[in-house]
Design a protein around this motif. Structure first.
Motif, PDB file in Angstrom:
ATOM      1  N   VAL A   1       0.911  -1.200  -0.183  1.00  0.00           N
ATOM      2  CA  VAL A   1       0.073  -0.159  -0.200  1.00  0.00           C
ATOM      3  C   VAL A   1       0.637   1.146   0.182  1.00  0.00           C
ATOM      4  N   GLN A   2       0.267   1.987  -1.040  1.00  0.00           N
ATOM      5  CA  GLN A   2       1.162   3.159  -0.493  1.00  0.00           C
ATOM      6  C   GLN A   2       0.171   3.906  -0.855  1.00  0.00           C
ATOM      7  N   LEU A   3       0.563   5.115  -0.079  1.00  0.00           N
ATOM      8  CA  LEU A   3      -0.044   6.704   0.085  1.00  0.00           C
ATOM      9  C   LEU A   3       0.497   7.528  -1.090  1.00  0.00           C
ATOM     10  N   GLN A   4       0.226   8.616  -1.450  1.00  0.00           N
ATOM     11  CA  GLN A   4       0.906   9.482  -1.910  1.00  0.00           C
ATOM     12  C   GLN A   4      -0.005  11.359  -1.641  1.00  0.00           C
ATOM     13  N   ALA A   5       0.140  11.893  -0.896  1.00  0.00           N
ATOM     14  CA  ALA A   5       0.362  12.946  -0.715  1.00  0.00           C
ATOM     15  C   ALA A   5       0.589  14.614  -1.319  1.00  0.00           C
ATOM     16  N   SER A   6      -0.827  15.345  -1.805  1.00  0.00           N
ATOM     17  CA  SER A   6       0.262  16.444  -2.323  1.00  0.00           C
ATOM     18  C   SER A   6      -0.676  17.055  -1.408  1.00  0.00           C
ATOM     19  N   GLY A   7      -0.190  18.407  -2.325  1.00  0.00           N
ATOM     20  CA  GLY A   7      -1.406  19.782  -2.184  1.00  0.00           C
ATOM     21  C   GLY A   7      -0.786  21.100  -0.855  1.00  0.00           C
ATOM     22  N   GLY A   8       0.865  20.518  -0.830  1.00  0.00           N
ATOM     23  CA  GLY A   8       0.451  21.704   0.380  1.00  0.00           C
ATOM     24  C   GLY A   8       1.160  22.402  -0.212  1.00  0.00           C
ATOM     25  N   GLY A   9       1.681  23.930   0.308  1.00  0.00           N
ATOM     26  CA  GLY A   9       2.935  25.172   0.371  1.00  0.00           C
ATOM     27  C   GLY A   9       2.636  26.030   0.783  1.00  0.00           C
ATOM     28  N   LEU A  10       2.984  27.348   0.359  1.00  0.00           N
ATOM     29  CA  LEU A  10       2.868  28.192   0.671  1.00  0.00           C
ATOM     30  C   LEU A  10       1.255  29.519   1.145  1.00  0.00           C
ATOM     31  N   VAL A  11       0.888  29.799   1.998  1.00  0.00           N
ATOM     32  CA  VAL A  11      -0.415  29.903   1.348  1.00  0.00           C
ATOM     33  C   VAL A  11      -0.445  31.395   2.554  1.00  0.00           C
ATOM     34  N   GLN A  12      -0.752  32.333   2.660  1.00  0.00           N
ATOM     35  CA  GLN A  12      -1.079  33.413   3.448  1.00  0.00           C
ATOM     36  C   GLN A  12      -2.156  32.965   4.137  1.00  0.00           C
ATOM     37  N   VAL A  13      -2.289  34.381   5.853  1.00  0.00           N
ATOM     38  CA  VAL A  13      -3.573  33.854   6.682  1.00  0.00           C
ATOM     39  C   VAL A  13      -4.690  34.346   5.760  1.00  0.00           C
ATOM     40  N   GLY A  14      -5.859  33.215   5.978  1.00  0.00           N
ATOM     41  CA  GLY A  14      -6.609  33.759   5.394  1.00  0.00           C
ATOM     42  C   GLY A  14      -7.172  32.889   4.240  1.00  0.00           C
ATOM     43  N   GLY A  15      -5.973  32.561   3.504  1.00  0.00           N
ATOM     44  CA  GLY A  15      -5.745  31.660   2.437  1.00  0.00           C
ATOM     45  C   GLY A  15      -6.583  30.242   2.297  1.00  0.00           C
ATOM     46  N   SER A  16      -6.985  29.254   1.575  1.00  0.00           N
ATOM     47  CA  SER A  16      -6.749  28.277   1.180  1.00  0.00           C
ATOM     48  C   SER A  16      -6.046  27.226   0.203  1.00  0.00           C
ATOM     49  N   LEU A  17      -6.123  25.640   0.877  1.00  0.00           N
ATOM     50  CA  LEU A  17      -5.345  25.122   0.305  1.00  0.00           C
ATOM     51  C   LEU A  17      -6.416  23.598  -0.027  1.00  0.00           C
ATOM     52  N   ARG A  18      -6.051  22.897  -1.163  1.00  0.00           N
ATOM     53  CA  ARG A  18      -6.386  21.679  -0.939  1.00  0.00           C
ATOM     54  C   ARG A  18      -5.197  20.604  -0.944  1.00  0.00           C
ATOM     55  N   LEU A  19      -5.047  19.764   0.168  1.00  0.00           N
ATOM     56  CA  LEU A  19      -4.608  18.790   0.020  1.00  0.00           C
ATOM     57  C   LEU A  19      -5.538  17.444  -0.845  1.00  0.00           C
ATOM     58  N   SER A  20      -4.362  16.358  -1.136  1.00  0.00           N
ATOM     59  CA  SER A  20      -4.846  15.354  -1.623  1.00  0.00           C
ATOM     60  C   SER A  20      -4.139  13.579  -1.214  1.00  0.00           C
ATOM     61  N   CYS A  21      -4.090  12.859  -1.347  1.00  0.00           N
ATOM     62  CA  CYS A  21      -4.057  11.599  -0.715  1.00  0.00           C
ATOM     63  C   CYS A  21      -4.561  10.606  -1.047  1.00  0.00           C
ATOM     64  N   ALA A  22      -3.262  10.466  -2.061  1.00  0.00           N
ATOM     65  CA  ALA A  22      -3.827   8.533  -3.437  1.00  0.00           C
ATOM     66  C   ALA A  22      -3.348   7.782  -2.265  1.00  0.00           C
ATOM     67  N   ALA A  23      -4.836   6.774  -2.319  1.00  0.00           N
ATOM     68  CA  ALA A  23      -4.341   5.260  -2.140  1.00  0.00           C
ATOM     69  C   ALA A  23      -3.940   3.912  -2.878  1.00  0.00           C
ATOM     70  N   SER A  24      -2.570   3.700  -2.954  1.00  0.00           N
ATOM     71  CA  SER A  24      -2.338   2.573  -3.978  1.00  0.00           C
ATOM     72  C   SER A  24      -2.233   1.422  -3.573  1.00  0.00           C
ATOM     73  N   GLY A  25      -2.336   0.143  -4.478  1.00  0.00           N
ATOM     74  CA  GLY A  25      -2.271  -1.098  -3.432  1.00  0.00           C
ATOM     75  C   GLY A  25      -3.174  -2.337  -3.081  1.00  0.00           C
ATOM     76  N   ARG A  26      -4.451  -1.685  -3.027  1.00  0.00           N
ATOM     77  CA  ARG A  26      -5.330  -2.306  -1.919  1.00  0.00           C
ATOM     78  C   ARG A  26      -6.482  -2.059  -2.091  1.00  0.00           C
ATOM     79  N   THR A  27      -7.208  -2.633  -2.352  1.00  0.00           N
ATOM     80  CA  THR A  27      -8.939  -2.223  -2.919  1.00  0.00           C
ATOM     81  C   THR A  27      -9.372  -2.877  -1.617  1.00  0.00           C
ATOM     82  N   ASP A  28     -10.460  -2.205  -1.050  1.00  0.00           N
ATOM     83  CA  ASP A  28     -11.055  -2.258   0.128  1.00  0.00           C
ATOM     84  C   ASP A  28     -11.964  -1.244   0.421  1.00  0.00           C
ATOM     85  N   THR A  29     -13.624  -1.468   0.075  1.00  0.00           N
ATOM     86  CA  THR A  29     -14.231  -0.344   1.418  1.00  0.00           C
ATOM     87  C   THR A  29     -14.258  -0.298   1.716  1.00  0.00           C
TER      88      THR A  29
END
Length: 124
Positions: A1-29
């Protein structure tokens, strides 16, 4: 199983960001995805979690009303939409997966897989 996180960065106070985390290697509901963060010099803390089956969510008090966790079950990807960011939100954000469960948890010990983390810096 691998988890790949992305979306971080530099943002000013009051700003927004969206992080993503993609899982792979196993399928399970029966999957719970969580986000945790660790600021410099501090212990890791829980942010939010979501269950794939039922879409149940829980949030840390610091995240309620500002962060939203969602999941795309078809892509096995969890998202953390962060708004109204504050300097105290600066941290390395890591995603984690708990397979074989429908129970959301704020405790890291219940998550068997962890991603590498993505840095979020909120500047004032």
């Amino acid at each position: 199983v691998q988890l790949q996180a992305s979306g971080g960065g530099l943002v000013q106070v009051g700003g927004s960001l969206r992080l993503s985390c993609a899982a792979s290697g196993r399928t399970d509901t029966n999957l719970v995805m969580g986000w945790f963060r660790q600021a410099p010099g501090k212990e890791r803390e829980f942010v939010a979690a979501i269950s794939w089956r039922g879409g149940h969510t829980i949030y840390a008090d610091s995240a309620k009303g500002r962060f939203t966790i969602t999941g795309d079950t078809a892509k096995d990807t969890a998202y953390l939409q962060m708004a109204s960011l504050k300097p105290e939100d600066t941290a390395v954000y890591s995603c984690a997966a708990r397979y074989g469960s429908m129970s959301v948890s704020r405790f890291g010990k219940y998550y068997g897989y962890w991603g590498q983390g993505t840095l979020v810096t909120v500047s004032s």
